[in-house]
Design an enzyme around this catalytic site. Structure first.
Site, PDB file in Angstrom:
ATOM      1  N   ARG A 257      -5.358  41.184  21.524  1.00 48.08           N
ATOM      2  CA  ARG A 257      -5.245  42.364  22.612  1.00 48.08           C
ATOM      3  C   ARG A 257      -4.564  42.688  23.526  1.00 48.08           C
ATOM      4  O   ARG A 257      -4.108  44.011  23.992  1.00 48.08           O
ATOM      5  CB  ARG A 257      -6.593  41.854  23.446  1.00 48.08           C
ATOM      6  CG  ARG A 257      -8.079  42.567  22.689  1.00 48.08           C
ATOM      7  CD  ARG A 257      -9.052  42.622  22.919  1.00 48.08           C
ATOM      8  NE  ARG A 257     -10.024  43.162  21.515  1.00 48.08           N
ATOM      9  CZ  ARG A 257     -10.667  41.768  21.183  1.00 48.08           C
ATOM     10  NH1 ARG A 257     -10.939  40.896  22.266  1.00 48.08           N
ATOM     11  NH2 ARG A 257     -12.201  41.920  20.407  1.00 48.08           N
ATOM     12  N   PHE A 378     -10.502  50.841  18.728  1.00 47.05           N
ATOM     13  CA  PHE A 378     -10.229  49.862  17.942  1.00 47.05           C
ATOM     14  C   PHE A 378      -9.837  48.875  18.846  1.00 47.05           C
ATOM     15  O   PHE A 378      -9.248  48.289  19.614  1.00 47.05           O
ATOM     16  CB  PHE A 378      -9.060  49.767  16.596  1.00 47.05           C
ATOM     17  CG  PHE A 378      -8.015  50.136  17.059  1.00 47.05           C
ATOM     18  CD1 PHE A 378      -6.845  49.829  18.597  1.00 47.05           C
ATOM     19  CD2 PHE A 378      -6.882  50.827  15.809  1.00 47.05           C
ATOM     20  CE1 PHE A 378      -5.930  49.808  18.770  1.00 47.05           C
ATOM     21  CE2 PHE A 378      -5.345  50.961  16.207  1.00 47.05           C
ATOM     22  CZ  PHE A 378      -5.211  50.459  18.171  1.00 47.05           C
ATOM     23  N   GLU A 379      -9.777  47.819  17.384  1.00 46.21           N
ATOM     24  CA  GLU A 379     -10.018  45.951  18.329  1.00 46.21           C
ATOM     25  C   GLU A 379     -10.661  45.957  19.292  1.00 46.21           C
ATOM     26  O   GLU A 379     -10.656  44.472  20.686  1.00 46.21           O
ATOM     27  CB  GLU A 379      -8.538  45.602  18.583  1.00 46.21           C
ATOM     28  CG  GLU A 379      -7.444  46.036  17.492  1.00 46.21           C
ATOM     29  CD  GLU A 379      -6.172  45.281  18.388  1.00 46.21           C
ATOM     30  OE1 GLU A 379      -5.870  44.331  19.135  1.00 46.21           O
ATOM     31  OE2 GLU A 379      -5.309  45.179  17.376  1.00 46.21           O
ATOM     32  N   GLY A 380     -12.056  45.935  19.008  1.00 46.57           N
ATOM     33  CA  GLY A 380     -13.153  45.960  20.054  1.00 46.57           C
ATOM     34  C   GLY A 380     -13.257  47.603  21.106  1.00 46.57           C
ATOM     35  O   GLY A 380     -12.390  47.648  21.435  1.00 46.57           O
TER      36      GLY A 380
END
Length: 574
Positions: A257, A378-380
């Protein structure tokens, strides 16, 4: 406050700097001369010759070690190239889906045989990778996946069945990191369902995909549903251990991230150049746009956001590059939340400077707006990440508090007296000093006021968290609105730390325009200090600034009826 972790600002060696600069020129040239972003967006596809160019530059194996054919870049160097690849959202997502998550499981949790077998072809781009976690009924709640892998009777392989949705590179990938439920015999002999990570080759058979999704932004990246039907996966292709897949998934997502910070900063810096050129030439009311205060305000905002993102991203990357693979998952999450929201705001402001021109398809600005919206999802999602940031920190604080309470119950008078004297000092207005300023301080004198604001905020944060834990105990996990504020304060504190540390370095070594950095840092810290103070006020018990009860009531009444429930202003009762 552990100042040794963040002061001085991380440095890379001359060799590393020289190495990354060797890549920067060719990659910038390629994106300027060879990438037709308008066509990629229109056709919703990256041309094969563009993909080949990316492969030739080694961009499919940036963090894969050289022994497996990759470039072997550190996190810091990877972040630097991410500034350039971000100039085309579809390419950035394709590369990130491949290496930041797609092959990352093999890289961080795979065994030597798996690395030797798969990484060389992934590094060259001959094979593309995809990360398969999300399912129709399982989004943010990753633990609820239903895809199942059943062990064969002879124990030589697993039979994989299920489907995954919104998989980036799903229609292009040859190698998939797939998460599925497996039966695991627990220590007590009972059989439990646990998640396992697998390396799945398309060549295993039973792997298919749906049509590419027609998306709002990042249109050139390939996103589709992927199906697994009786796919035979050899037991050798389990990543880590059977039943240990959830941890593998979280480690993969947590490690990637941070790069969103440098990527977002790269995009905003480009936007500043493009919009500044326009504002300096466009005239209205016999004045250039650049002479109007409200336009100047937008440029100051964009510069500030870019500076903060960049500072947070490279501080985090530098910490991750330290020996011993330190856990920087919370810092990476903070970078992601701040950068994604900052990007969305800045792209919107850039569009506003350009007026009608920014809205037209002939120019790239509207594409940047569409592309940047996904960053918050996205990505959490940012909502989930805020809960993660807040609760991870609260968990640590809770352990310390529990120990104090235990000691008090045992009758440890020293702990009781220290708590009483702390309260007394607070009411009398204590002087906070974490060693950031003064003779032994780590910050430059021109940043002293900002450092003092940070110290005061850090101290107030610790007392606020303590009072929240006393107030709610374990039920604090359900207090999402309070946790959001806690997360926002933590993100702000980390951002303040990053800019103060970076600006101190810039002044100390005499970097060009360091006075501009001081301006940005002091402005950001002053604004953020007051925002934090308001958040502290909202977190106090019976605070008049806290509107949570009203928010909940309004939401409940709407959601019960599933509609806006106010009468129309033209309605009447007579």
């Amino acid at each position: 406050f552990s100042k040794e972790e963040v002061f001085p600002y991380p440095e890379i060696s001359n060799d590393e700097l020289e190495e990354v600069n060797q890549f920067v020129g060719p990659v910038e040239r390629f994106f300027t001369e060879e990438v037709d972003s308008k066509k990629i967006d229109h056709d919703a596809k990256i041309p094969q010759e563009t993909l080949n160019g990316l492969k030739n530059l080694g961009l499919f194996g940036m963090q894969i070690p050289e022994e497996y054919g990759g470039l072997g870049l550190s996190n810091t160097m990877y972040a630097r190239l991410g500034e350039i690849t971000a100039l085309d959202g579809a390419i950035a997502v394709t590369l990130a889906a491949h290496q930041a998550i797609g092959l990352k499981g093999i890289l961080i949790a795979g065994n030597e045989e798996q690395k030797a077998k798969y990484l060389p072809k992934l590094a060259s781009g001959e094979h593309m990778a995809a990360f398969c976690l999300t399912e129709p009924g399982s989004g943010s709640d990753a633990a609820s996946i239903q895809t199942r892998a059943t062990a064969s009777k002879d124990g030589s392989h697993f039979i994989l069945n299920g489907s995954k949705i919104w998989i980036s590179n799903g229609g292009l990938a040859e190698i998939f990191t797939v998460f599925a439920r497996t039966e695991v015999v627990d220590k007590d002999g009972s059989i439990k369902d646990k998640i396992t990570a697998f390396i799945v080759e398309r060549a295993f058979g039973g792997v298919s995909h749906g049509k590419a999704e027609d998306k709002l932004g990042i249109r050139g990246s390939n996103t589709c549903e992927v199906y697994f039907e009786n796919t035979r996966v050899p037991v050798e292709n389990v990543i880590g251990e059977v039943g240990g897949g959830f941890k593998v998934a979280m480690n993969i997502l947590n490690s990637g991230r941070f790069s969103m910070g440098s990527a977002s900063a790269g995009l905003i810096k480009k936007l500043i150049e493009m919009t500044a050129e326009y504002a300096g030439t466009r005239k209205q009311f016999n004045k250039k746009l650049s002479e109007f205060g409200l336009i100047q305000e937008k440029f100051a905002l964009m510069a500030q956001k870019a500076y903060v993102m960049e500072s947070m991203a490279y501080l985090t990357a530098g910490m991750m590059d330290r020996p011993g693979m330190p856990d920087c998952s919370v810092e990476a999450a903070m970078v992601k939340v701040f950068s994604s929201e900052g990007s969305w705001l800045c792209v919107s402001e850039a569009l506003q400077i350009l007026g009608g021109l920014g809205y037209m398809k002939d120019y790239p600005y509207e594409r940047y707006l569409r592309d940047s919206r996904i960053l918050l999802i996205f990505e959490g999602t940012n909502e989930i990440l805020r809960m993660y940031i807040a609760l991870t920190g609260m968990q640590y604080a809770g352990k310390i508090l529990t120990e104090k309470i235990k000691e008090m119950k045992k009758g440890n008078i020293g702990v009781v007296l220290s708590l009483v004297s702390k309260k007394l000092r607070d009411t009398m207005g204590r002087k906070v000093d974490f060693g950031l300023t003064g003779q032994e301080g780590v910050t430059h004198p021109s940043l002293e006021e900002s450092a003092k604001k940070l110290e005061e905020n850090v101290y107030n944060f610790s007392t606020t968290v303590e009072s929240l834990l006393y107030r709610f105990g374990k039920t604090v996990v359900d207090e999402q609105m309070a946790l959001k504020r806690v997360a926002d304060i933590v993100i702000n504190l980390y951002a303040m730390t990053a800019v103060i540390s970076r600006a101190s370095r810039s002044i100390s070594i005499g970097l060009r325009n360091h006075d501009h950095e001081v301006l940005l840092t002091n402005m950001f810290c002053a604004e953020t200090y007051f925002k934090n103070n308001y958040l502290f006020a909202q977190l106090q018990k019976n605070s008049p600034e806290n509107m949570d009860d009203s928010i909940k009531k309004i939401a409940q009444q709407i959601l019960e009826k599933r509609a806006y429930i106010c009468s129309h202003p033209l309605d009447r009762t007579f």
